[in-house]
Design a protein around this motif. Sequence first.
Motif, PDB file in Angstrom:
ATOM      1  N   PHE A 120       0.829  -1.201   0.000  1.00 44.93           N
ATOM      2  CA  PHE A 120       0.000   0.000   0.000  1.00 44.93           C
ATOM      3  C   PHE A 120       0.861   1.248   0.000  1.00 44.93           C
ATOM      4  O   PHE A 120       1.888   1.315   0.674  1.00 44.93           O
ATOM      5  CB  PHE A 120      -0.905   0.034   1.243  1.00 44.93           C
ATOM      6  N   ASP A 121       0.415   2.226  -0.743  1.00 42.57           N
ATOM      7  CA  ASP A 121       0.982   3.566  -0.793  1.00 42.57           C
ATOM      8  C   ASP A 121       0.097   4.416   0.113  1.00 42.57           C
ATOM      9  O   ASP A 121      -1.055   4.680  -0.212  1.00 42.57           O
ATOM     10  CB  ASP A 121       0.935   4.024  -2.255  1.00 42.57           C
ATOM     11  N   GLY A 125       4.191   4.047  13.991  1.00 44.85           N
ATOM     12  CA  GLY A 125       3.373   3.218  13.109  1.00 44.85           C
ATOM     13  C   GLY A 125       3.785   1.760  13.150  1.00 44.85           C
ATOM     14  O   GLY A 125       2.935   0.861  13.252  1.00 44.85           O
ATOM     15  N   ALA A 126       5.085   1.497  13.093  1.00 41.14           N
ATOM     16  CA  ALA A 126       5.566   0.112  13.130  1.00 41.14           C
ATOM     17  C   ALA A 126       5.215  -0.543  14.459  1.00 41.14           C
ATOM     18  O   ALA A 126       4.782  -1.704  14.495  1.00 41.14           O
ATOM     19  CB  ALA A 126       7.068   0.074  12.890  1.00 41.14           C
ATOM     20  N   ILE A 147       4.269  -7.137   7.053  1.00 41.25           N
ATOM     21  CA  ILE A 147       5.579  -7.492   6.511  1.00 41.25           C
ATOM     22  C   ILE A 147       6.542  -6.319   6.706  1.00 41.25           C
ATOM     23  O   ILE A 147       7.675  -6.498   7.115  1.00 41.25           O
ATOM     24  CB  ILE A 147       5.485  -7.840   5.000  1.00 41.25           C
ATOM     25  N   TYR A 148       6.062  -5.101   6.423  1.00 39.92           N
ATOM     26  CA  TYR A 148       6.932  -3.926   6.483  1.00 39.92           C
ATOM     27  C   TYR A 148       6.079  -2.666   6.556  1.00 39.92           C
ATOM     28  O   TYR A 148       5.024  -2.575   5.925  1.00 39.92           O
ATOM     29  CB  TYR A 148       7.818  -3.868   5.230  1.00 39.92           C
ATOM     30  N   PHE A 149       6.562  -1.683   7.302  1.00 38.08           N
ATOM     31  CA  PHE A 149       6.006  -0.329   7.295  1.00 38.08           C
ATOM     32  C   PHE A 149       7.179   0.628   7.333  1.00 38.08           C
ATOM     33  O   PHE A 149       8.026   0.537   8.232  1.00 38.08           O
ATOM     34  CB  PHE A 149       5.107  -0.083   8.519  1.00 38.08           C
ATOM     35  N   GLY A 192       5.057  10.062   1.925  1.00 34.93           N
ATOM     36  CA  GLY A 192       4.187   9.053   2.504  1.00 34.93           C
ATOM     37  C   GLY A 192       4.957   7.833   2.965  1.00 34.93           C
ATOM     38  O   GLY A 192       6.186   7.883   3.131  1.00 34.93           O
ATOM     39  N   PHE A 193       4.219   6.737   3.122  1.00 36.76           N
ATOM     40  CA  PHE A 193       4.773   5.494   3.658  1.00 36.76           C
ATOM     41  C   PHE A 193       4.286   4.311   2.835  1.00 36.76           C
ATOM     42  O   PHE A 193       3.237   4.378   2.200  1.00 36.76           O
ATOM     43  CB  PHE A 193       4.328   5.305   5.121  1.00 36.76           C
TER      44      PHE A 193
END
Length: 159
Positions: A34-35, A59-60, A74-76, A84-85
Amino acid sequence: MEKIASFTIDHIKLQPGIYVSRKDFVGREVITTFDLRMTSPNEEPVMNTAEVHTIEHLGATFLRNHKDFSDKVIYFGPMGCRTGFYLLLAGNYESKEIVPLITEMFAFIRDFHDKVPGASAKDCGNYLDMNLNMANWLADKYLNNVLFNISEDRLVYPE
């Protein structure tokens, strides 16, 4: 070389939102990227590294402790352009399905006023580069301007 998928998105039309960036297969499993676009590319100032770093830590931590999604994360982490993230989840998801999760995460970031998890020399390679006040402000802006009343055009990349 062939352009990678994220460089084929028209960043002139792109506005803050939640977008499916790509879906990859690892064996039979789907990984959805996701963007999480927080600022309008090339229109608004990018986020500074201190607040990006703070949002990343918060956030993580939130995602890896979430009762429903902790085992799917899986990843942030931040985009290099600082607009953004990226969030990678195990599973085949659409943007609309994760709006509640992202809203909950950014409300957590907006309302967080304690010691940032992992913000110590022992835990982080650049622990002094944090700005909790700006992270709170940016989370509030994303919630109010995008997430609380997200429209369909902020869930699918522009053509």
